[in-house]
Write a protein that holds these residues in place. Structure first.
Motif, mmCIF file in Angstrom:
data_model
loop_
_atom_site.group_PDB
_atom_site.id
_atom_site.type_symbol
_atom_site.label_atom_id
_atom_site.label_comp_id
_atom_site.label_asym_id
_atom_site.label_seq_id
_atom_site.Cartn_x
_atom_site.Cartn_y
_atom_site.Cartn_z
ATOM 1 N N PRO A 49 0.822 -1.206 0.000
ATOM 2 C CA PRO A 49 0.000 0.000 0.000
ATOM 3 C C PRO A 49 0.855 1.254 0.000
ATOM 4 O O PRO A 49 1.948 1.287 0.580
ATOM 5 C CB PRO A 49 -0.814 -0.135 1.287
ATOM 6 C CG PRO A 49 -0.004 -1.004 2.167
ATOM 7 C CD PRO A 49 0.729 -1.951 1.273
ATOM 8 N N CYS A 50 0.350 2.290 -0.630
ATOM 9 C CA CYS A 50 1.087 3.546 -0.735
ATOM 10 C C CYS A 50 0.098 4.706 -0.683
ATOM 11 O O CYS A 50 -0.909 4.704 -1.395
ATOM 12 C CB CYS A 50 1.879 3.587 -2.032
ATOM 13 S SG CYS A 50 2.736 5.162 -2.323
ATOM 14 N N THR A 51 0.403 5.697 0.147
ATOM 15 C CA THR A 51 -0.465 6.868 0.269
ATOM 16 C C THR A 51 0.176 8.122 -0.302
ATOM 17 O O THR A 51 -0.336 9.221 -0.127
ATOM 18 C CB THR A 51 -0.821 7.113 1.753
ATOM 19 O OG1 THR A 51 0.393 7.219 2.510
ATOM 20 C CG2 THR A 51 -1.675 5.981 2.305
ATOM 21 N N CYS A 52 1.302 7.990 -0.995
ATOM 22 C CA CYS A 52 1.964 9.148 -1.608
ATOM 23 C C CYS A 52 1.084 9.721 -2.720
ATOM 24 O O CYS A 52 0.545 8.976 -3.546
ATOM 25 C CB CYS A 52 3.317 8.754 -2.194
ATOM 26 S SG CYS A 52 4.532 8.203 -0.982
ATOM 27 N N THR A 53 0.969 11.033 -2.758
ATOM 28 C CA THR A 53 0.227 11.691 -3.827
ATOM 29 C C THR A 53 1.172 12.008 -4.986
ATOM 30 O O THR A 53 2.399 11.985 -4.840
ATOM 31 C CB THR A 53 -0.406 12.997 -3.337
ATOM 32 O OG1 THR A 53 0.645 13.921 -2.982
ATOM 33 C CG2 THR A 53 -1.284 12.739 -2.112
ATOM 34 N N ARG A 54 0.599 12.319 -6.137
ATOM 35 C CA ARG A 54 1.424 12.687 -7.290
ATOM 36 C C ARG A 54 2.266 13.921 -6.983
ATOM 37 O O ARG A 54 3.425 14.019 -7.402
ATOM 38 C CB ARG A 54 0.526 12.951 -8.505
ATOM 39 C CG ARG A 54 -0.107 11.709 -9.088
ATOM 40 C CD ARG A 54 -0.863 12.046 -10.369
ATOM 41 N NE ARG A 54 -1.474 10.865 -10.956
ATOM 42 C CZ ARG A 54 -2.160 10.870 -12.089
ATOM 43 N NH1 ARG A 54 -2.331 12.006 -12.750
ATOM 44 N NH2 ARG A 54 -2.684 9.762 -12.563
ATOM 45 N N ARG A 55 1.677 14.853 -6.273
ATOM 46 C CA ARG A 55 2.422 16.066 -5.936
ATOM 47 C C ARG A 55 3.610 15.740 -5.046
ATOM 48 O O ARG A 55 4.720 16.264 -5.254
ATOM 49 C CB ARG A 55 1.486 17.056 -5.239
ATOM 50 C CG ARG A 55 2.166 18.359 -4.849
ATOM 51 C CD ARG A 55 1.169 19.334 -4.258
ATOM 52 N NE ARG A 55 1.823 20.572 -3.859
ATOM 53 C CZ ARG A 55 1.189 21.619 -3.349
ATOM 54 N NH1 ARG A 55 -0.126 21.564 -3.186
ATOM 55 N NH2 ARG A 55 1.855 22.706 -3.013
#
Length: 275
Positions: free
Chosen positions: A78-84
């Motif tokens: 799982p990953c919660t990093c946003t594109r920004r």
């Protein structure tokens, strides 16, 4: 569909029919935020108007269970990093490779909440993946870990990624040849890596040139590219459109022709060979 979409669809149809294959229509409608109910019939009408028929039709939104099952055979996290955030991280590290920001692996070794808001990324192999394209007659290679990074297979909102869906569908539909735009060439090595991880065969790829405007920029709806619907409603004939599409590829077309009449002309082109 605009003229660029139509030219790629024409080349795919010519390739299939010229070599006696089965031609499939696959409507890729997984991103529900962009789906318009009328678009399904409009695509079918545009293709039929041009004389581009198909043998079987599939709709990806009806195949979700297949994509979910494929995830169980892949190493994801799982990953919660946003594109920004990813753009800021790669810019700070001076690590972008080409036009696409390479995911730096922030969540790869961390415990991340696997709630519904988290995307699922694939742990890509530390390997170089190559393909030989049958249209441009060149071999293209990528080191996945440094040039692509772990990429998303299912978004945080539950939408399955294009890369996973097409690989699963190509395998299930026993696709042998893929004719598509050159803008997808750089994404092909990661799809081949997924094919290998899922024990699926790798089709032959034909990445065809994109149609451009007078500025040399690729045709796009947001740039005002004329749609087939608009052309059709002005009364222009499909033969006229097909002839102009063929001429835009540098083919010598003596008169307005049907799709079927383009078959021998297509076969005379060097790129049409399966060798």
């Amino acid at each position: 569909m605009h003229l660029g979409n139509a030219r790629t669809a024409l080349l795919a149809w010519l390739h299939t029919r010229a070599h006696g294959g089965q031609h499939l229509l696959r409507i890729e409608d997984l991103d529900v935020s962009r789906v318009r109910p009328y678009a399904y019939d409009l695509i079918r009408r545009d293709l039929t108007w041009l004389g581009l028929d198909w043998d079987t039709e599939y709709i990806q939104s009806e195949r979700i269970d297949l994509y979910q099952d494929a995830l169980t055979h892949l190493q994801t996290y799982p990953c919660t990093c946003t594109r920004r955030q990813i753009a800021e991280m790669t810019a700070a590290a001076s690590a972008p490779h080409g036009p696409e920001a390479v995911y730096p692996g922030t969540c790869r070794h961390q415990h991340t909440d696997s709630a519904k808001t988290a995307a699922l990324r694939w742990r890509v192999p530390d390997a170089v993946v190559c393909l030989t394209d049958h249209w441009i007659k060149q071999t293209v290679c990528q080191h996945l870990l440094t040039e692509v990074g772990d990429f998303v297979l299912r978004r945080g909102d539950g939408v399955f990624a294009y890369h996973l869906a097409v690989v699963v569908d190509d395998a299930a539909m026993q696709i042998t040849d893929i004719v598509r735009g050159a803008d997808l060439l750089s994404s092909t090595p990661r799809q081949i890596a997924l094919q290998r991880a899922l024990d699926a065969a790798t089709p032959r790829y034909f990445h065809v040139p994109l149609m451009t405007d007078y500025k040399g920029e690729r045709l796009a709806k947001r740039g005002g590219a004329p749609s087939l619907k608009d052309l059709r409603e002005t009364g222009i004939s499909p033969e006229k459109v097909l002839s102009e599409l063929a001429r835009s590829l540098g083919w010598k077309i003596p008169q307005e022709v049907t799709a079927a009449e383009l078959l021998p002309i297509y076969l005379a082109q060097p790129q049409s060979s399966l060798a």
